[in-house]
Enzyme design. Structure first.
Site, PDB file in Angstrom:
ATOM      1  N   HIS A  25       1.093  -1.168   0.205  1.00 39.68           N
ATOM      2  CA  HIS A  25       0.314  -0.029   0.486  1.00 39.68           C
ATOM      3  C   HIS A  25       1.075   1.400  -0.274  1.00 39.68           C
ATOM      4  CE1 HIS A  25       1.005   0.044   4.078  1.00 39.68           C
ATOM      5  NE2 HIS A  25       0.728  -1.376   4.357  1.00 39.68           N
ATOM      6  N   HIS A  75      13.624   1.945   5.014  1.00 37.69           N
ATOM      7  CA  HIS A  75      12.805   2.083   6.041  1.00 37.69           C
ATOM      8  C   HIS A  75      13.389   2.780   5.882  1.00 37.69           C
ATOM      9  CE1 HIS A  75       8.522   1.182   6.071  1.00 37.69           C
ATOM     10  NE2 HIS A  75       8.316   0.411   6.071  1.00 37.69           N
ATOM     11  N   ASP A 108       7.667  -2.898  10.755  1.00 33.85           N
ATOM     12  CA  ASP A 108       6.798  -2.958  10.667  1.00 33.85           C
ATOM     13  C   ASP A 108       5.499  -4.413  10.365  1.00 33.85           C
ATOM     14  OD1 ASP A 108       7.824  -4.323   8.007  1.00 33.85           O
ATOM     15  OD2 ASP A 108       7.916  -3.267   6.503  1.00 33.85           O
ATOM     16  N   GLY A 135       4.081  -5.971  13.553  1.00 35.70           N
ATOM     17  CA  GLY A 135       2.340  -4.649  12.944  1.00 35.70           C
ATOM     18  C   GLY A 135       1.913  -5.762  12.493  1.00 35.70           C
ATOM     19  N   ASN A 180       2.376   5.176  15.378  1.00 37.11           N
ATOM     20  CA  ASN A 180       2.181   4.807  16.951  1.00 37.11           C
ATOM     21  C   ASN A 180       2.862   6.056  17.473  1.00 37.11           C
ATOM     22  OD1 ASN A 180       0.965   3.718  19.610  1.00 37.11           O
ATOM     23  ND2 ASN A 180       0.459   1.493  18.689  1.00 37.11           N
ATOM     24  N   ARG A 227      -0.075  12.890   7.662  1.00 38.10           N
ATOM     25  CA  ARG A 227      -0.731  13.673   8.645  1.00 38.10           C
ATOM     26  C   ARG A 227      -0.671  15.216   7.570  1.00 38.10           C
ATOM     27  NH1 ARG A 227      -2.564  10.286  11.104  1.00 38.10           N
ATOM     28  NH2 ARG A 227      -1.042   9.080  13.383  1.00 38.10           N
ATOM     29  N   ALA A 228      -1.507  16.261   8.151  1.00 42.18           N
ATOM     30  CA  ALA A 228      -1.841  17.518   8.118  1.00 42.18           C
ATOM     31  C   ALA A 228      -1.460  18.062   8.881  1.00 42.18           C
ATOM     32  CB  ALA A 228      -3.281  17.936   7.347  1.00 42.18           C
ATOM     33  N   ARG A 268      -1.723  14.388  20.990  1.00 40.97           N
ATOM     34  CA  ARG A 268      -0.549  13.814  19.934  1.00 40.97           C
ATOM     35  C   ARG A 268      -0.542  15.528  19.149  1.00 40.97           C
ATOM     36  NH1 ARG A 268      -2.482  12.726  14.800  1.00 40.97           N
ATOM     37  NH2 ARG A 268      -4.461  12.041  14.921  1.00 40.97           N
TER      38      ARG A 268
HETATM   39 FE   LIG Z   1       7.276  -1.037   5.374  1.00 38.92          FE
END
Ligand SMILES: [Fe+2]
Length: 584
Positions: A13, A135, A154, A185, A310, A415-416, A495
């Site tokens: 994804h 990553h 992940d 994950g 998270n 995130r905006a 947050r």
């Molecule tokens: Fe990944």
């Protein structure tokens, strides 16, 4: 200076593309923001097109292309894992299905790589890079640290679900890996599905955890075991067949109860499972971090992989692990692996020195004032020009309005952060319900986040660590909780996004103006998207979403669009918000 294209080819994804050139990140964008299909599976054609167009180059202008996964290794890992289940009648169908479906991304990657090779008459042969290496590179090379420990966690890359490394300058040395099917994950995702949510809803479980008690703590200690060597393992007794939605054994259901259907109410059992899972995850992450710190003896940690989203666990790591500084880049999940692939090639293949650290997430498409005004006119939308747009919006927010805020380039990551945001007043007790009901159409238990002036953050939150990408949850100081109820979660946390003037001058100006009016140096900031759509990218997306949701104003560039032509629109909205019953 080489031109390098990094790709997340969407094997799972968050397909994305990142272009590096002239010693900087030129553009980085997720495919979903362009094709408007959430989660972006499949090859990122539009993102690649936008990258090349922005730089004014074609395939021939590139010096390297990096894919974020080795599809052959991925397929071999799938083969090895699934073969054993082909002999079990009940698991045969699943195993065969997943083996078959894992062929598709392999063939797609090989086909696309061949197309690139042909387009450049054989001069450009894409590199298939290790997923967790991408990553790790996305976090370390983007960080401000010359030296740091790196954890990537992940669901899985090829055959790896977590890795620990040490980064120094432009080198990264891998210290250990955790192999699939042991996967934090996948565990969190499986429990997310068990609790009646969907793939990608892990953050809902994180939000729900605050409402529960750790009644299943012992069970999770047995299910998720700390190996005390910097890794972990999942107790196979709880799993029947890993890697698919129905992966749990009879023992799991005997301990945790049946799966919740999506339309069933959320009960104490569900809240307690979420709480216990979150608590166990934090314990294991802190233990992994402690081990890594003992090995590396460096004060800095970089985190990447989907589990790095998270933000509650990130806050716990900051408070409870020995690391003093933690960097999580805004696209910590798979979207960021296109950035990691490009950065790894830049620093390893082309021996480029480190680039400037990533201090903001505004790496996506941007639109000029002329383009924005032309779109407003084409859509026949009435607007005014506001030279002091930040001050004007601050006043509207203080009067109770909900404002769409579209400024500068699109953010990379989920995130905006002040580029494509919906803003509101954090002081209003009813604002959370109002937003959930009229704008976001989402579960009432999910919290909203504050964007606070960085220099004022410690007055309100019990932490002085920067959080520019809204990826750390901090306790709100008890004496301040009543002042900002719309952004304080049920457990007294928030947050936090810290906003520095040098990174985001216009957004900083807006919050400063809001502070001058109200005494509170923060605004409520949530992403500018509605009804499960991706975050808006273009002015047209923004106008469509503005009229399709309960927003009062749209501040787009220096233009202001209103649904309240009355003389005192803010007052009109305030009364609307206060008169409607709470949805609970
Ligand atoms: Fe990944």
């Amino acid at each position: 200076m080489p031109w390098i294209l990094g790709l997340n080819t969407g094997f799972a994804h968050d397909a994305s593309a990142t272009l590096i050139g002239e010693g900087r990140i030129v553009l980085a964008v997720e495919e979903e923001r362009l094709d408007r299909v959430k989660f972006g599976r499949g090859f990122p054609r539009l993102a690649i097109e936008r990258c090349l167009k922005t730089a004014g180059i074609g395939w021939g202008g590139l010096d390297a292309v990096g894919f974020n996964v080795d599809p052959w290794r991925m397929f071999r890992a799938n083969l090895a894992f699934n073969l054993r289940f082909l002999v079990k009648p009940r698991a045969f169908t699943y195993a065969a299905f997943y083996l078959g479906s894992s062929l598709a991304p392999l063939l797609s990657d090989l086909r696309e790589a061949e197309k690139i090779r042909r387009a450049t008459e054989g001069t450009l042969k894409p590199d298939f890079l290790d997923h967790h290496l991408c990553h790790a590179a996305s976090a370390f090379y983007a960080s401000p640290f010359e030296e740091a420990a790196i954890l990537t966690i992940d669901q899985r890359g090829e055959d790896i679900s977590a890795s620990a490394s040490l980064g120094r300058g432009t080198t990264m040395t891998r210290l250990r890996t955790v192999h699939w099917p042991d996967s934090l994950g996948m565990l969190y995702l499986s429990l997310t599905l068990h609790l009646g949510f969907q793939v990608g809803d892990e953050y809902k479980v994180m939000g729900l955890a605050a409402y529960g008690a750790p009644a299943y703590a012992e069970a999770f200690e047995d299910l998720l075991q700390d190996d005390r060597r910097g890794g972990f393992r999942l107790n196979p007794a709880y799993f029947d067949y890993l890697g698919v939605e129905r992966c749990f054994s009879k023992k799991f259901y005997a301990v945790f109860g049946p799966r919740r259907r999506r339309d069933e109410p959320i009960t104490t059992r569900h809240r307690d499972i979420a709480c216990s899972l979150q608590q166990r995850l934090e314990e294991v992450l802190v233990s992994m971090a402690e081990h890594l710190h003992r090995e590396t003896r460096v004060p800095n940690l970089c985190l990447a992989g989907g589990v790095a989203f998270n933000s509650v666990a990130n806050g716990a790591l900051l408070r409870r692990s020995p690391f003093r500084r933690i960097f999580v880049q805004p696209a910590a999940g798979d979207a960021g692996t296109s950035l990691g692939a490009a950065l790894w090639l830049a620093h390893q293949r082309f021996r480029q020195p480190r680039y400037a650290p990533m201090t903001h997430a505004f790496l996506g498409p941007a639109f000029t004032e002329e383009q924005i005004e032309a779109t407003l006119q084409t859509c026949k939308v009435a607007y005014t020009r506001e030279p002091q747009i930040a001050v004007r919006v601050a006043r509207l927010l203080a009067d109770g309005a909900v404002v769409g805020w579209f400024q500068g380039p699109l953010e990379l990551g989920p995130r905006a952060l002040g580029g494509r945001s919906i803003l509101a007043d954090p002081r209003r007790l009813d604002m959370k319900d109002l937003l959930n009901r009229c704008v976001k159409h989402r579960e009432a238990f999910r919290p909203f986040a504050p964007a606070v002036l960085a220099e004022r953050a410690t007055e309100y939150f019990e932490c002085d660590h920067p959080s520019p990408f809204m990826l750390f949850v901090y306790p709100v100081r008890p004496e301040k909780r009543r002042a900002i109820p719309a952004v304080t979660h049920v457990d007294g946390s928030a947050r936090v996004q810290t906003v520095r003037r040098e990174d985001q001058p216009l957004f900083w100006e807006l919050i400063s103006a809001f502070e001058r009016l109200t005494g509170v140096p923060m605004v409520l900031n949530t992403s500018f998207n509605v009804d499960g759509e991706p975050i808006v990218c273009t002015p047209t997306d923004a106008i469509r979403s503005f009229f399709g949701a309960g927003l009062d104003y749209l501040a787009i560039g220096t233009f202001l669009v209103s649904k309240h032509p009355a003389a005192d629109p803010g007052a009109a909205l305030s009364s609307l918000a206060l008169s409607e019953p709470s949805s609970g």
